[in-house]
Design a protein around this motif. Structure first.
Motif, PDB file in Angstrom:
ATOM      1  N   GLY A  13       0.670  -1.266  -0.023  1.00 54.35           N
ATOM      2  CA  GLY A  13      -0.081  -0.025  -0.090  1.00 54.35           C
ATOM      3  C   GLY A  13       0.969   1.222   0.106  1.00 54.35           C
ATOM      4  N   ALA A  14       0.514   2.550   0.231  1.00 53.77           N
ATOM      5  CA  ALA A  14       0.959   3.565   0.065  1.00 53.77           C
ATOM      6  C   ALA A  14       1.973   3.905   0.838  1.00 53.77           C
ATOM      7  N   GLU A  19       8.583   6.724   1.578  1.00 57.29           N
ATOM      8  CA  GLU A  19       9.948   7.424   1.768  1.00 57.29           C
ATOM      9  C   GLU A  19      10.533   7.808   0.398  1.00 57.29           C
ATOM     10  N   PHE A  25      -2.299   7.905   2.025  1.00 56.46           N
ATOM     11  CA  PHE A  25      -3.711   8.230   1.484  1.00 56.46           C
ATOM     12  C   PHE A  25      -4.322   9.073   2.676  1.00 56.46           C
ATOM     13  N   GLN A  92      -1.644  -2.010  -4.250  1.00 52.57           N
ATOM     14  CA  GLN A  92      -2.957  -0.963  -4.182  1.00 52.57           C
ATOM     15  C   GLN A  92      -2.425   0.335  -4.765  1.00 52.57           C
ATOM     16  N   ILE A  94      -0.816   3.375  -7.077  1.00 50.26           N
ATOM     17  CA  ILE A  94      -0.887   3.699  -8.693  1.00 50.26           C
ATOM     18  C   ILE A  94       0.308   4.222  -9.206  1.00 50.26           C
ATOM     19  N   ASP A  95       1.378   4.105  -8.519  1.00 48.41           N
ATOM     20  CA  ASP A  95       2.723   4.461  -8.919  1.00 48.41           C
ATOM     21  C   ASP A  95       3.242   3.041  -9.598  1.00 48.41           C
ATOM     22  N   HIS A 110      -5.742  -1.260  -8.176  1.00 44.41           N
ATOM     23  CA  HIS A 110      -6.379  -0.163  -8.290  1.00 44.41           C
ATOM     24  C   HIS A 110      -5.821   0.751  -9.410  1.00 44.41           C
ATOM     25  N   THR A 178       0.170  -0.934   4.541  1.00 49.80           N
ATOM     26  CA  THR A 178      -1.392  -0.641   4.253  1.00 49.80           C
ATOM     27  C   THR A 178      -1.956  -0.605   5.394  1.00 49.80           C
ATOM     28  N   SER A 179      -3.008   0.456   5.406  1.00 53.92           N
ATOM     29  CA  SER A 179      -3.452   0.661   6.552  1.00 53.92           C
ATOM     30  C   SER A 179      -4.769  -0.384   6.894  1.00 53.92           C
ATOM     31  N   ASN A 203       4.770  -2.797   8.838  1.00 53.61           N
ATOM     32  CA  ASN A 203       4.337  -1.401   8.580  1.00 53.61           C
ATOM     33  C   ASN A 203       5.085  -0.818   9.696  1.00 53.61           C
ATOM     34  N   ALA A 220       9.508   1.432   6.239  1.00 50.65           N
ATOM     35  CA  ALA A 220       9.681   0.338   5.151  1.00 50.65           C
ATOM     36  C   ALA A 220      11.088  -0.122   4.540  1.00 50.65           C
TER      37      ALA A 220
HETATM   38  P1  NAD Z   1      -2.920   4.263   3.605  1.00 41.59           P
HETATM   39  O1  NAD Z   1      -2.498   5.734   3.119  1.00 41.59           O
HETATM   40  O2  NAD Z   1      -4.489   4.211   4.169  1.00 41.59           O
HETATM   41  O3  NAD Z   1      -2.169   3.660   4.721  1.00 41.59           O
HETATM   42  C1  NAD Z   1      -0.803   3.868   4.544  1.00 41.59           C
HETATM   43  C2  NAD Z   1       0.021   2.786   5.582  1.00 41.59           C
HETATM   44  O4  NAD Z   1       1.326   2.684   5.410  1.00 41.59           O
HETATM   45  C3  NAD Z   1      -0.352   3.275   7.115  1.00 41.59           C
HETATM   46  O5  NAD Z   1      -0.723   1.713   7.966  1.00 41.59           O
HETATM   47  C4  NAD Z   1       0.824   3.825   7.634  1.00 41.59           C
HETATM   48  O6  NAD Z   1       1.107   3.489   9.101  1.00 41.59           O
HETATM   49  C5  NAD Z   1       1.937   3.085   6.775  1.00 41.59           C
HETATM   50  N1  NAD Z   1       3.102   3.750   6.458  1.00 41.59           N
HETATM   51  C6  NAD Z   1       3.265   5.177   6.476  1.00 41.59           C
HETATM   52  N2  NAD Z   1       4.536   5.379   6.176  1.00 41.59           N
HETATM   53  C7  NAD Z   1       5.258   4.199   6.158  1.00 41.59           C
HETATM   54  C8  NAD Z   1       6.692   3.950   6.179  1.00 41.59           C
HETATM   55  N3  NAD Z   1       7.785   4.839   5.706  1.00 41.59           N
HETATM   56  N4  NAD Z   1       6.750   2.561   6.226  1.00 41.59           N
HETATM   57  C9  NAD Z   1       6.158   1.630   6.399  1.00 41.59           C
HETATM   58  N5  NAD Z   1       4.878   1.978   6.620  1.00 41.59           N
HETATM   59  C10 NAD Z   1       4.501   3.170   6.363  1.00 41.59           C
HETATM   60  O7  NAD Z   1      -2.755   3.466   2.286  1.00 41.59           O
HETATM   61  P2  NAD Z   1      -3.476   2.061   1.540  1.00 41.59           P
HETATM   62  O8  NAD Z   1      -3.641   1.241   2.622  1.00 41.59           O
HETATM   63  O9  NAD Z   1      -2.459   1.836   0.451  1.00 41.59           O
HETATM   64  O10 NAD Z   1      -4.553   2.738   1.137  1.00 41.59           O
HETATM   65  C11 NAD Z   1      -4.464   3.853   0.146  1.00 41.59           C
HETATM   66  C12 NAD Z   1      -5.141   4.112  -1.108  1.00 41.59           C
HETATM   67  O11 NAD Z   1      -4.854   5.179  -1.950  1.00 41.59           O
HETATM   68  C13 NAD Z   1      -4.690   2.900  -1.908  1.00 41.59           C
HETATM   69  O12 NAD Z   1      -5.985   2.162  -2.592  1.00 41.59           O
HETATM   70  C14 NAD Z   1      -4.160   3.595  -3.135  1.00 41.59           C
HETATM   71  O13 NAD Z   1      -4.581   3.312  -4.491  1.00 41.59           O
HETATM   72  C15 NAD Z   1      -4.027   4.961  -3.064  1.00 41.59           C
HETATM   73  N6  NAD Z   1      -3.044   5.692  -3.065  1.00 41.59           N
HETATM   74  C16 NAD Z   1      -1.818   5.576  -3.747  1.00 41.59           C
HETATM   75  C17 NAD Z   1      -0.506   5.882  -3.512  1.00 41.59           C
HETATM   76  C18 NAD Z   1       0.378   5.702  -4.228  1.00 41.59           C
HETATM   77  O14 NAD Z   1       0.357   4.710  -5.435  1.00 41.59           O
HETATM   78  N7  NAD Z   1       1.906   5.517  -3.911  1.00 41.59           N
HETATM   79  C19 NAD Z   1      -0.328   7.014  -2.523  1.00 41.59           C
HETATM   80  C20 NAD Z   1      -1.516   7.307  -2.017  1.00 41.59           C
HETATM   81  C21 NAD Z   1      -2.688   6.773  -1.845  1.00 41.59           C
END
Ligand code: NAD
Length: 234
Positions: A13-14, A19, A25, A92, A94-95, A110, A178-179, A203, A220
């Protein structure tokens, strides 16, 4: 030990891209890059204000040029290359940072910022520049039908059949950054539990629910390479 299982399914997830400079998100604000999710990640939001939504994803697409994969993306690519069993990476995100790190077996459930979806012909085409209402579909050449190729809230994620098959066959399920708030991805850990898979969470902090057998908490770029090293050394 559980690492004798041949098949690994990873859900990212995001948090894995945080980093690299891409905001997560929900964060503490409930917003994605300062926008309400209802405005930029729903079909209703798109119909209400298409220009805002085009511009939001244009910015996400442009941003990809300024970021690079981090050590966590690199470690997962190394795992796929060196692990003797199968590794399926479901993201999940989109990057495109997993691909740029070298991962090949990636499912973008996604969608992707660098892709366009045509509502006239249904084609999904690679899209590099900005997108707007008047943009022509590179497949059917018609205007007025393109949207970002993103699975918005209320829509069905891509490749669910392939994902379910991978989960049914997995021995280890790993959830990274992912959250666990966005379904159906948030339910994958339960599918993994039903098939008896060992469930690992990597996480910043433990997510609620206690659905995992093993957890490693921290950045991460630290916990993912260290977990991968452990798996590959067995
Ligand atoms: P989320 O933002 O809901 O949760 C992020 C999770 O990552 C949290 O649990 C947090 O504790 C953890 N986290 C934050 N920084 C971290 C780190 N440095 N190391 C380890 N863990 C870390 O993300 P989600 O559950 O992926 O849901 C977000 C939705 O939004 C996805 O469906 C996605 O499509 C979209 N999204 C994508 C991107 C991307 O493509 N990079 C960015 C933001 C949102």
């Amino acid at each position: 030990m559980p690492y004798d299982f041949p098949s690994i399914v990873i859900l990212t997830g995001a948090g894995i891209s945080a980093e690299s400079g891409l905001q997560t998100f929900r964060g503490d604000t409930g917003l994605w890059e300062d926008h309400r999710v209802e405005d930029v990640a729903t079909v209703q939001g798109f119909h209400r204000n298409p220009s805002l939504v085009y511009e939001f994803y244009n910015a996400r697409r442009r941003q990809l040029q300024d970021v690079t994969p981090n050590g966590a993306h690199d470690a997962l690519a190394q795992l796929e290359a060196e692990y003797p069993g199968s590794v399926t990476l479901i993201t999940q995100n989109i990057d495109d940072l997993h691909e740029r790190a070298g991962s090949q077996n990636v499912v973008h459930m996604h969608g992707q910022a660098s892709s366009a979806l045509c509502s006239h012909c249904g084609a999904r085409c690679s899209w590099k520049g900005d997108m707007k209402e008047s943009s022509l579909c590179s497949h059917c050449q018609r205007a007025g039908g393109l949207r970002p190729d993103i699975v918005w809230f209320g829509e069905i994620p891509y490749e669910m059949e392939r994902i379910e098959k991978a989960l049914e066959a997995c021995g280890i399920f790993v959830s990274i950054g992912t959250s666990g708030n966005v379904y159906p991805a948030a339910g994958f850990v339960n599918l993994a539990r039903q098939v008896g898979a060992h469930r690992v969470e990597l996480n910043l902090e433990a997510t609620s629910g206690g659905a995992f057998d093993e957890g490693h908490y921290g950045l991460a770029t630290q916990v993912v390479p260290s977990w991968v090293k452990k798996v590959l050394s067995r």
